[in-house]
Scaffold this motif. Structure first.
Motif, PDB file in Angstrom:
ATOM      1  N   LEU A   1      -1.263  -0.793  -4.023  1.00 12.91           N
ATOM      2  CA  LEU A   1      -2.633  -0.466  -3.625  1.00 12.91           C
ATOM      3  C   LEU A   1      -2.655   0.953  -3.070  1.00 12.91           C
ATOM      4  O   LEU A   1      -1.916   1.265  -2.124  1.00 12.91           O
ATOM      5  CB  LEU A   1      -3.096  -1.454  -2.541  1.00 12.91           C
ATOM      6  CG  LEU A   1      -4.431  -1.130  -1.857  1.00 12.91           C
ATOM      7  CD1 LEU A   1      -5.608  -1.310  -2.816  1.00 12.91           C
ATOM      8  CD2 LEU A   1      -4.630  -2.009  -0.619  1.00 12.91           C
TER       9      LEU A   1
ATOM     10  N   GLU B   1      -7.290 -10.759   5.161  1.00 10.08           N
ATOM     11  CA  GLU B   1      -6.731  -9.972   6.270  1.00 10.08           C
ATOM     12  C   GLU B   1      -7.123 -10.567   7.616  1.00 10.08           C
ATOM     13  O   GLU B   1      -8.296 -10.932   7.845  1.00 10.08           O
ATOM     14  CB  GLU B   1      -7.219  -8.506   6.189  1.00 10.08           C
ATOM     15  CG  GLU B   1      -6.678  -7.666   7.349  1.00 10.08           C
ATOM     16  CD  GLU B   1      -6.767  -6.169   7.160  1.00 10.08           C
ATOM     17  OE1 GLU B   1      -7.235  -5.701   6.104  1.00 10.08           O
ATOM     18  OE2 GLU B   1      -6.343  -5.447   8.089  1.00 10.08           O
TER      19      GLU B   1
ATOM     20  N   ILE C   1       0.860  -8.450   1.475  1.00  6.02           N
ATOM     21  CA  ILE C   1       0.805  -6.994   1.337  1.00  6.02           C
ATOM     22  C   ILE C   1       1.083  -6.352   2.684  1.00  6.02           C
ATOM     23  O   ILE C   1       0.639  -6.860   3.723  1.00  6.02           O
ATOM     24  CB  ILE C   1      -0.546  -6.501   0.748  1.00  6.02           C
ATOM     25  CG1 ILE C   1      -0.501  -4.985   0.475  1.00  6.02           C
ATOM     26  CG2 ILE C   1      -1.733  -6.851   1.644  1.00  6.02           C
ATOM     27  CD1 ILE C   1      -1.594  -4.491  -0.480  1.00  6.02           C
TER      28      ILE C   1
ATOM     29  N   VAL D   1      -7.691 -10.165  -1.132  1.00  2.00           N
ATOM     30  CA  VAL D   1      -6.917  -9.882   0.091  1.00  2.00           C
ATOM     31  C   VAL D   1      -7.538 -10.698   1.232  1.00  2.00           C
ATOM     32  O   VAL D   1      -8.758 -10.701   1.421  1.00  2.00           O
ATOM     33  CB  VAL D   1      -6.956  -8.376   0.431  1.00  2.00           C
ATOM     34  CG1 VAL D   1      -6.362  -8.116   1.817  1.00  2.00           C
ATOM     35  CG2 VAL D   1      -6.201  -7.575  -0.631  1.00  2.00           C
TER      36      VAL D   1
ATOM     37  N   ASP E   1      -8.437   1.638  -3.588  1.00  4.41           N
ATOM     38  CA  ASP E   1      -9.310   1.123  -2.530  1.00  4.41           C
ATOM     39  C   ASP E   1     -10.553   1.996  -2.482  1.00  4.41           C
ATOM     40  O   ASP E   1     -10.454   3.213  -2.289  1.00  4.41           O
ATOM     41  CB  ASP E   1      -8.556   1.266  -1.196  1.00  4.41           C
ATOM     42  CG  ASP E   1      -8.815   0.133  -0.259  1.00  4.41           C
ATOM     43  OD1 ASP E   1      -9.623  -0.743  -0.583  1.00  4.41           O
ATOM     44  OD2 ASP E   1      -8.182   0.132   0.821  1.00  4.41           O
TER      45      ASP E   1
ATOM     46  N   GLY F   1      -4.339   2.515  -0.808  1.00  4.15           N
ATOM     47  CA  GLY F   1      -5.234   1.981   0.225  1.00  4.15           C
ATOM     48  C   GLY F   1      -5.936   3.066   1.016  1.00  4.15           C
ATOM     49  O   GLY F   1      -5.411   4.168   1.193  1.00  4.15           O
ATOM     50  N   ASP F   2      -7.112   2.697   1.539  1.00  4.34           N
ATOM     51  CA  ASP F   2      -7.825   3.682   2.371  1.00  4.34           C
ATOM     52  C   ASP F   2      -7.190   3.800   3.763  1.00  4.34           C
ATOM     53  O   ASP F   2      -7.589   4.647   4.562  1.00  4.34           O
ATOM     54  CB  ASP F   2      -9.331   3.379   2.457  1.00  4.34           C
ATOM     55  CG  ASP F   2      -9.644   2.065   3.140  1.00  4.34           C
ATOM     56  OD1 ASP F   2      -8.708   1.275   3.433  1.00  4.34           O
ATOM     57  OD2 ASP F   2     -10.850   1.806   3.387  1.00  4.34           O
ATOM     58  N   SER F   3      -6.130   2.991   4.023  1.00  4.36           N
ATOM     59  CA  SER F   3      -5.329   3.209   5.243  1.00  4.36           C
ATOM     60  C   SER F   3      -4.660   4.583   5.188  1.00  4.36           C
ATOM     61  O   SER F   3      -4.118   5.063   6.182  1.00  4.36           O
ATOM     62  CB  SER F   3      -4.291   2.096   5.434  1.00  4.36           C
ATOM     63  OG  SER F   3      -3.499   1.950   4.274  1.00  4.36           O
TER      64      SER F   3
ATOM     65  N   HIS G   1     -11.684  -8.533  -0.750  1.00  4.41           N
ATOM     66  CA  HIS G   1     -11.017  -8.356   0.553  1.00  4.41           C
ATOM     67  C   HIS G   1     -11.925  -8.992   1.601  1.00  4.41           C
ATOM     68  O   HIS G   1     -13.047  -8.516   1.802  1.00  4.41           O
ATOM     69  CB  HIS G   1     -10.831  -6.853   0.812  1.00  4.41           C
ATOM     70  CG  HIS G   1     -10.097  -6.509   2.068  1.00  4.41           C
ATOM     71  ND1 HIS G   1      -9.428  -5.315   2.242  1.00  4.41           N
ATOM     72  CD2 HIS G   1      -9.919  -7.189   3.233  1.00  4.41           C
ATOM     73  CE1 HIS G   1      -8.874  -5.266   3.438  1.00  4.41           C
ATOM     74  NE2 HIS G   1      -9.169  -6.403   4.067  1.00  4.41           N
TER      75      HIS G   1
ATOM     76  N   ILE H   1      -2.460 -10.410   4.631  1.00  2.00           N
ATOM     77  CA  ILE H   1      -1.926  -9.423   5.583  1.00  2.00           C
ATOM     78  C   ILE H   1      -2.382  -9.907   6.957  1.00  2.00           C
ATOM     79  O   ILE H   1      -3.588 -10.003   7.227  1.00  2.00           O
ATOM     80  CB  ILE H   1      -2.353  -7.968   5.265  1.00  2.00           C
ATOM     81  CG1 ILE H   1      -1.850  -6.999   6.355  1.00  2.00           C
ATOM     82  CG2 ILE H   1      -3.846  -7.810   5.016  1.00  2.00           C
ATOM     83  CD1 ILE H   1      -1.795  -5.549   5.938  1.00  2.00           C
TER      84      ILE H   1
ATOM     85  N   LYS I   1     -10.497  -2.093  -5.295  1.00  2.00           N
ATOM     86  CA  LYS I   1     -10.663  -3.116  -4.244  1.00  2.00           C
ATOM     87  C   LYS I   1     -11.883  -2.741  -3.415  1.00  2.00           C
ATOM     88  O   LYS I   1     -12.078  -1.566  -3.094  1.00  2.00           O
ATOM     89  CB  LYS I   1      -9.424  -3.182  -3.348  1.00  2.00           C
ATOM     90  CG  LYS I   1      -9.615  -4.142  -2.162  1.00  2.00           C
ATOM     91  CD  LYS I   1      -8.315  -4.425  -1.442  1.00  2.00           C
ATOM     92  CE  LYS I   1      -7.927  -3.404  -0.401  1.00  2.00           C
ATOM     93  NZ  LYS I   1      -8.912  -3.226   0.691  1.00  2.00           N
TER      94      LYS I   1
ATOM     95  N   VAL J   1       1.616  -2.175   4.417  1.00  2.04           N
ATOM     96  CA  VAL J   1       1.529  -0.731   4.183  1.00  2.04           C
ATOM     97  C   VAL J   1       2.962  -0.187   4.207  1.00  2.04           C
ATOM     98  O   VAL J   1       3.741  -0.490   5.126  1.00  2.04           O
ATOM     99  CB  VAL J   1       0.654  -0.070   5.272  1.00  2.04           C
ATOM    100  CG1 VAL J   1       0.645   1.453   5.105  1.00  2.04           C
ATOM    101  CG2 VAL J   1      -0.773  -0.632   5.212  1.00  2.04           C
TER     102      VAL J   1
ATOM    103  N   THR K   1       0.870  -1.170   0.000  1.00  2.00           N
ATOM    104  CA  THR K   1       0.000   0.000   0.000  1.00  2.00           C
ATOM    105  C   THR K   1       0.904   1.217   0.000  1.00  2.00           C
ATOM    106  O   THR K   1       1.795   1.340   0.854  1.00  2.00           O
ATOM    107  CB  THR K   1      -0.861   0.041   1.280  1.00  2.00           C
ATOM    108  OG1 THR K   1      -1.820  -1.012   1.226  1.00  2.00           O
ATOM    109  CG2 THR K   1      -1.599   1.362   1.397  1.00  2.00           C
TER     110      THR K   1
END
Ligand code: KIV
Length: 272
Positions: free
Chosen positions: A49, A190, A221, A188, A91, A51-53, A145, A211, A121, A223, A30
């Motif tokens: 990715l 998780e 994956i 994914v 994401d 990612g929305d993180s 995911h 993850i 995603k 981050v 990510t």
């Protein structure tokens, strides 16, 4: 790595990622800006990715829930500009695809049209299959995911490992099969026990990307902020820190502060 990958113009596509199923495990990251996604691209990482993180790593929120479609578009576009060969997956943020399939298609389309993503995603298992079908039918490749779903943190009552009980594990296998049937190109996994991730990986013909799900997945994956140690403080158990760039940056900034205070910077060589 695929033969031809080093050739000018090589680009990872969803078909090429799908073809990595069962081959040697591959790494994904990510990243949410042009600089760090270029680092990943230069390191031959096939999937980046957006990612929305982002909500936590960059925007300072406690969960992924507040991040908006506009913020994700802005950062996905930066990732697309930063990468040359990696597959860029956007994401979809909380409530941009959950309510109706039509809304999901409209929002997902923006990630391909406006931000230059190659795929999106979305979180969720069998109950999300109709949405996946609608996206795929409209030419939008989808990464699934399942397991620990950060966008469901309120409903789950925290970030909890999923699939510990036999019935929950069986439901996760069924979720993965339903997503595969609906057309995802990868899934994914998780926050689940390694044995459950192994079962899922054996049950589907698309790559699984783990993850906190153990070593049996087709890919892993992390981050980029976690793996490079860009953030301080303790890392979650599933993270391996491959560098401590945050500490290096703080040391460099302290040296800069000291040089300015002592009159050592700027020197004659830095002037015109
Ligand atoms: O937002 C993100 O970084 C993710 C990965 C952890 C899979 O969803």
């Amino acid at each position: 790595m695929l033969p031809g990958m080093k050739k000018a113009g090589f680009k990872w596509t969803v078909d090429r990622i799908r073809a990595l199923k069962g081959a040697a495990p591959f790494a994904c990251v990510t990243a949410v800006d042009a600089v760090t996604s270029r680092w990943a691209d230069d390191a031959d990482i096939p999937v980046v990715l957006a990612g929305d993180s982002l909500a936590m790593t960059v925007l300072g929120y406690a969960t992924t829930l507040p991040v908006t479609v506009e913020q994700m578009l802005h950062h996905t576009a930066a990732v697309a500009r930063g990468t040359r060969r990696a597959l860029v997956v956007a994401d979809m943020p909380f409530l941009s695809y959950q309510a109706t399939a039509a809304r999901a298609v409209g929002n997902a389309g923006r990630f391909l049209k406006e931000a230059g993503a190659d795929a999106v995603k979305i979180e969720g298992g069998a109950f999300r299959a109709a949405t996946v079908r609608a996206l795929v039918r409209n030419g939008i490749p989808v990464m699934g995911h399942i397991g620990l779903l950060p966008q469901n943190v309120r409903a789950m009552g925290g970030y909890k490992v999923q699939g510990r009980k036999p019935a929950e594990a069986a439901a996760l296998v069924a979720d993965a099969r339903a997503l595969e049937k609906a057309g995802v190109f990868a899934i994914v996994l998780e926050g689940m026990p390694p044995a459950v991730a192994r079962r899922i990986t054996r049950a589907v013909r698309v790559p699984t990307i783990g993850i906190g799900a153990g070593p049996a997945c087709d890919a892993q994956i992390l981050v980029i902020h976690d793996l490079l140690g860009l953030v301080s403080g303790p890392a979650p158990r599933f993270v391996k820190r491959f560098a401590s760039l945050g500490a290096t940056a703080t040391r460099a900034l302290s040296a800069y502060r000291r040089d300015v205070a002592a009159g050592r910077f700027p020197g004659a060589e830095h002037g015109y």
